[in-house]
Design a protein around this motif. Structure first.
Motif, mmCIF file in Angstrom:
data_model
loop_
_atom_site.group_PDB
_atom_site.id
_atom_site.type_symbol
_atom_site.label_atom_id
_atom_site.label_comp_id
_atom_site.label_asym_id
_atom_site.label_seq_id
_atom_site.Cartn_x
_atom_site.Cartn_y
_atom_site.Cartn_z
ATOM 1 N N LEU A 89 -7.514 -0.317 2.463
ATOM 2 C CA LEU A 89 -6.115 -0.226 2.039
ATOM 3 C C LEU A 89 -5.224 -1.024 2.991
ATOM 4 O O LEU A 89 -4.370 -1.800 2.555
ATOM 5 C CB LEU A 89 -5.662 1.238 1.975
ATOM 6 C CG LEU A 89 -6.199 2.045 0.795
ATOM 7 C CD1 LEU A 89 -6.028 3.536 1.054
ATOM 8 C CD2 LEU A 89 -5.504 1.639 -0.500
ATOM 9 N N GLY A 132 -6.630 -0.592 -7.036
ATOM 10 C CA GLY A 132 -7.046 0.733 -6.602
ATOM 11 C C GLY A 132 -8.204 0.642 -5.631
ATOM 12 O O GLY A 132 -9.083 -0.194 -5.785
ATOM 13 N N CYS A 164 0.857 -1.182 0.000
ATOM 14 C CA CYS A 164 0.000 0.000 0.000
ATOM 15 C C CYS A 164 0.896 1.237 0.000
ATOM 16 O O CYS A 164 1.816 1.337 0.798
ATOM 17 C CB CYS A 164 -0.886 0.001 1.238
ATOM 18 S SG CYS A 164 -1.859 1.517 1.405
ATOM 19 N N VAL A 165 0.606 2.136 -0.897
ATOM 20 C CA VAL A 165 1.355 3.391 -0.970
ATOM 21 C C VAL A 165 0.382 4.546 -0.765
ATOM 22 O O VAL A 165 -0.591 4.685 -1.504
ATOM 23 C CB VAL A 165 2.095 3.536 -2.317
ATOM 24 C CG1 VAL A 165 2.828 4.859 -2.389
ATOM 25 C CG2 VAL A 165 3.072 2.375 -2.516
ATOM 26 N N PHE A 166 0.651 5.339 0.259
ATOM 27 C CA PHE A 166 -0.098 6.568 0.503
ATOM 28 C C PHE A 166 0.707 7.701 -0.104
ATOM 29 O O PHE A 166 1.898 7.844 0.173
ATOM 30 C CB PHE A 166 -0.285 6.823 1.996
ATOM 31 C CG PHE A 166 -1.163 5.816 2.689
ATOM 32 C CD1 PHE A 166 -2.482 5.644 2.301
ATOM 33 C CD2 PHE A 166 -0.674 5.055 3.728
ATOM 34 C CE1 PHE A 166 -3.298 4.726 2.944
ATOM 35 C CE2 PHE A 166 -1.481 4.139 4.386
ATOM 36 C CZ PHE A 166 -2.789 3.972 3.985
ATOM 37 N N MET A 222 -0.077 10.015 -7.833
ATOM 38 C CA MET A 222 -0.714 8.691 -7.865
ATOM 39 C C MET A 222 -0.634 8.088 -9.266
ATOM 40 O O MET A 222 -0.375 6.900 -9.423
ATOM 41 C CB MET A 222 -2.168 8.773 -7.403
ATOM 42 C CG MET A 222 -2.342 8.939 -5.923
ATOM 43 S SD MET A 222 -4.082 8.635 -5.516
ATOM 44 C CE MET A 222 -4.105 9.068 -3.803
ATOM 45 N N LEU A 273 0.781 -2.905 -6.423
ATOM 46 C CA LEU A 273 0.519 -1.590 -5.848
ATOM 47 C C LEU A 273 -0.923 -1.545 -5.371
ATOM 48 O O LEU A 273 -1.852 -1.781 -6.151
ATOM 49 C CB LEU A 273 0.749 -0.488 -6.886
ATOM 50 C CG LEU A 273 0.308 0.921 -6.476
ATOM 51 C CD1 LEU A 273 1.164 1.455 -5.329
ATOM 52 C CD2 LEU A 273 0.349 1.865 -7.672
ATOM 53 N N THR A 302 -2.540 12.468 3.100
ATOM 54 C CA THR A 302 -1.456 11.501 3.261
ATOM 55 C C THR A 302 -0.999 11.456 4.713
ATOM 56 O O THR A 302 -0.763 10.378 5.269
ATOM 57 C CB THR A 302 -0.278 11.870 2.334
ATOM 58 O OG1 THR A 302 -0.761 11.920 0.984
ATOM 59 C CG2 THR A 302 0.849 10.856 2.440
ATOM 60 N N TRP A 309 -3.306 1.234 -3.796
ATOM 61 C CA TRP A 309 -3.263 2.682 -3.583
ATOM 62 C C TRP A 309 -4.643 3.280 -3.758
ATOM 63 O O TRP A 309 -5.601 2.569 -4.047
ATOM 64 C CB TRP A 309 -2.216 3.304 -4.518
ATOM 65 C CG TRP A 309 -2.672 3.830 -5.833
ATOM 66 C CD1 TRP A 309 -2.633 5.129 -6.243
ATOM 67 C CD2 TRP A 309 -3.224 3.116 -6.945
ATOM 68 N NE1 TRP A 309 -3.114 5.254 -7.527
ATOM 69 C CE2 TRP A 309 -3.485 4.030 -7.978
ATOM 70 C CE3 TRP A 309 -3.551 1.768 -7.168
ATOM 71 C CZ2 TRP A 309 -4.043 3.658 -9.203
ATOM 72 C CZ3 TRP A 309 -4.109 1.393 -8.385
ATOM 73 C CH2 TRP A 309 -4.336 2.332 -9.382
#
Length: 179
Positions: free
Chosen positions: A90, A60, A4-6, A44, A34, A106, A36
């Motif tokens: 997420l 997503g 997970c990428v914030f 993004m 990914l 974020t 996200w």
């Protein structure tokens, strides 16, 4: 590994987009997924483009009021009712978390993830990717919290501050026993 990428959905300076693209390529080439916020805008989009181009999967998790910004062509797209549900999904879908540069959203996501980890509600590795020193002030504040006894576990067990994409992914893979 599902990572997970914030990060921000804003269009940002090249010092941030270049680093984000580098991290995305490493994720994709490493065969990672990914997970996200699902947006096809700003940073993004940069990360999703990079992961997809390098062969990684995209999951997503958008939210109803931002569904019009959702990226088409994902391997999977989920639409949550609200931001709280999105954050929960997420975290549930991720094996690890990376916080990249971003604004209040974020920061909200990062602090919630760290609070949950502090209370033992997850044990997933968390990395703050400190691109161009973006999180230097936050790093200093966390060190102060640690030194003055505000954290019930050592800062090193709560979060890893990475200065570049390579060290961020290396930390995650080592934590997962991939290396």
């Amino acid at each position: 590994m599902d990572i997970c990428v914030f990060l921000s959905a804003a269009d940002l300076d090249e010092r941030y987009t270049t680093a984000a693209h580098e991290f995305a390529e490493l994720l994709g080439k490493g065969g990672h997924t990914l997970v996200w916020g699902g947006s096809d805008a700003g940073l993004m989009k940069v990360v999703a483009d990079g992961v997809q181009a390098a062969g990684g999967r995209l999951v997503g998790i958008s939210v109803e009021f931002l569904q019009h910004k959702a990226r088409p062509g994902c391997d999977e797209m989920v639409v949550a009712r609200d931001l709280a549900e999105r954050k929960a999904q997420l975290l549930a879908r991720a094996d690890a978390i990376v916080v990249m540069v971003g604004g209040t959203g974020t920061l909200d996501e990062a602090t919630e993830i760290l609070e949950l980890k502090k209370h033992g509600l997850h044990t997933k590795p968390v990395v703050l990717l400190n691109t161009a020193g973006f999180y230097d002030g936050l790093k200093q504040q966390f060190r102060r919290m640690d030194e003055e006894g505000f954290l019930p576990l050592p800062l090193t067990e709560l979060v890893f501050f990475a200065e570049d994409a390579v060290s961020a992914l290396a930390y995650l893979e080592e934590s997962a026993g991939i290396r």
